[in-house]
Design an enzyme around this catalytic site. Sequence first.
Site, short mmCIF file in Angstrom:
data_model
loop_
_atom_site.label_atom_id
_atom_site.label_comp_id
_atom_site.label_asym_id
_atom_site.label_seq_id
_atom_site.Cartn_x
_atom_site.Cartn_y
_atom_site.Cartn_z
N ASN A 105 -41.69 -62.31 -9.94
CA ASN A 105 -40.53 -62.59 -9.14
C ASN A 105 -40.63 -64.00 -8.85
O ASN A 105 -41.30 -64.56 -7.88
CB ASN A 105 -40.47 -61.89 -7.93
N ASP A 106 -40.30 -65.04 -9.80
CA ASP A 106 -40.39 -66.44 -9.51
C ASP A 106 -39.79 -66.85 -8.19
O ASP A 106 -40.04 -67.95 -7.61
CB ASP A 106 -39.43 -67.30 -10.51
N CYS A 107 -39.03 -65.97 -7.52
CA CYS A 107 -38.01 -66.56 -6.20
C CYS A 107 -38.84 -65.83 -5.00
O CYS A 107 -38.28 -66.20 -4.10
CB CYS A 107 -36.63 -65.88 -6.59
#
Length: 814
Positions: free
Chosen positions: A486-488
């Site tokens: 999850n890049d975020c």
Amino acid sequence: MKYGYFDDRNREYVITQPDTPLPWINYLGCQAYFGIISNTAGGYSFYRDACLRRLTRYRYNNAPMDFGGRYVYLRDDESREFWSPSWQPTRHALEDYSCRHGMGYTVIGSTRSGIEAHTRYFVPLDENLEIWQLTVTNRRATRAQISAFASIEFCLWDAQDDATNFQRNLNIGEVEVEDGVIYHKTEYRERRNHFAYFACSEPGAGFDTQREAFLGPYRGWDSPAAVEAGQLTSSIAHGWSPIGAHQVKLDLAPGETRQIVFVLGYHENPIAQKFDPPNSQTINKALVKPVIAKYLDPAEADAAFERLRQYWAGLLDIFQVNTPDIHTNRMVNIWNAYQCMATFNISRSASFYESGIGRGLGFRDSNQDLLGFVHMVPARARERILDLAATQLATGGAYHQYQPLTKRGNNHIGGGFNDDPHWLIIGVSAYLKETGDWSILDEPVPFDNEHGTEKPLYEHLQRSFRYTLERLGPHGLPLIGRADWNDCLNLNCLSDTPGQSFQTTTNKEGKVAESVFIAGLFVYAGRELADIASHRRLNAEAAEYLAEVAKMEKVILQHGWDGEWFLRAYDDFGAKIGSKECEEGRIFIESNGFCVLAGIGLKNGKAAKAMAATHKYLSTKHGIVLQQPAYSRYYLNLGEISSYPPGYKENAGIFCHVNPWVMIGETRLGHGDQAHDYYSRINPSAREEVSELHRCEPYVYAQMIAGKDAPTFGEAKNSWLTGTAAWNYYAIVQWILGVRATLDGLEIAPVIPKSWPGFTATRTFRGVAYNITIERKGEGNSIALIMDGVPIEGNIVPPPSNGRKTVSIKGILT
Ligand code: GLC
Ligand code: GLC
């Protein structure tokens, strides 16, 4: 409401209304030369790299949307009326408009004022060019005098620079026109040895190469002055905006059809032979002329098209299935496999949502893409694996992305995403399972592309594994680094500065925040690596990996379990994320999906609990959302995830990429009905009926469908380039249908809905064609396999004896 229909026999989606909610696109090219094409002929072309070798220009984020394309205009030279048979750019009313998106080609056409016209666009195999075959038919009772125009706008190679650096770029544009062929040669005078060309099969009635001459001042592509006037102006571009436009005059008897072929291409000359004569500034065209001449011949163009069709038939034939569910069949047999090719080729770099100037090939993304691609062209998968591994750092860490043209790590996107290294293990393992080609592990591969640092690929995998062991946090869980899958989830970012990139900024040392997701990934990848090691008879090493995996599993069950589901992470302050203790973001899909997929908690009931909680709290009629409750405000300690409004993207959107982890998780629990039900909720073909809501293409997956917290619940975005393609393909084929490649051979272990009487499939695996028939005799998932009439032990089909190349497998489910 629908905007078209599936033509499964021809492997096409036919759009019958040009004003689709969004441009519905297709990809041209599947090797080195690529194009994006929308249902109204919008899009652009590039060679290998959408940023660094852009051939044609595109207007991003434009109103009206989707501007810049492969535009054909027709003009009735008597009435002076003109229009585009692809609707855009003129948007005149049309009869019988259709756009057929097929496997590597698109045909767009319509009829207006008794003139029927269709253009077939495709890229021939093994060539760096695209062909447009324009067919014009006079359906009137009288003769027709028609001018046909074809036009493109050149981009000045570096698409990023092209969109920003006008003080230079408006001075450098150069073209040559020779024998009716337009050559775009900006910067060829200096360091480039490549140029583009745009050619036409018919003797031209005119050409233009300067945009303003073609369009006229203050006019757009919807009403080019030269088309309106019926005569191109022979303009030569000196600076400003080079274009390519051809005009052909047709005098058509009633019922007569004419075909015009246009070829747009890219060519590189040997540096020593750039010019002809050698001391001139004129392009040496000796090598490219035969190629142009060849494909301007309609018979050659047809033959190239036929080869492309055969190629795709061959690729798709590797796995075909016939189940009681048409949406499963059509996605597996046609579109999902096709989308896997696009994601493999383009990664996340060029689509209607990815500008082609932002991203290169992702390390994590490209490794996952292999899961859905490796069976199609294993040789290219092999090459990709070696390219990816060559960008790996000596620490075992990875650049997050690399540029396909240079194959170098993309420094400005950086690295430190602590999940990255494990995806290499998973990618290599998928390759070994498919091919049995163990030699890849001995390939010498450098670190960070540095000459002299080469080590066998196997050592890269070892370092990937160790990378996590060297980065454990306070609970013994893996440190998250910049983010994990999850890049975020940017737990070390703590950004309060507007505009600061969540993806590249790290304000914390990162010694506290831990990821349960990476822990699950470590367990999964660690087992794969142990399997590889034991197949290489490195038994002590395999045992060591399994010991570390077992240790991690214990840590997960101790510190990563929240009572009803798996926790998601610990933040930089040691606080839980994805726990019942949280006010928002109490439960996440990634850790639950991946831990169960990895088999964690299968024996002690925790996996079943986690899947039940996922169902209870996260599933919706449009798919499974990423977390709940959505973050209603920005949290400094969480980063980008809380920057999105509730229900979008990583903030509780239905992130389709991760839904298959839950599907696979459900199959591991033996729940075929639940797995297939989840599959159907996000299956684009099954959503075709709600195209008005879904808005994206009904033939490919989108990255995200707005979640239940969003005002636009059910609306998809970011279609085409997403890990969703490979993971859904992998989940349905290998886990639900259960036709699974393993290191030891083809395993058959379906976990299908109870109501299915069975299914049939054909699979070519390591050179053998397997005809598979599954028959349900009971409600469970136990299977008895019969190979060519003889019962076999276990689920794995042994390689056939006596060199048989065709085998029939019958499986009885009870
Ligand atoms: C995008 C990225 C992928 C990431 C995902 C979740 O799909 O390409 O790498 O895992 O978003 O943030
Ligand atoms: C991933 C995520 C996206 C994020 C982006 C950053 O693609 O899906 O939400 O903004 O990475 O580049």
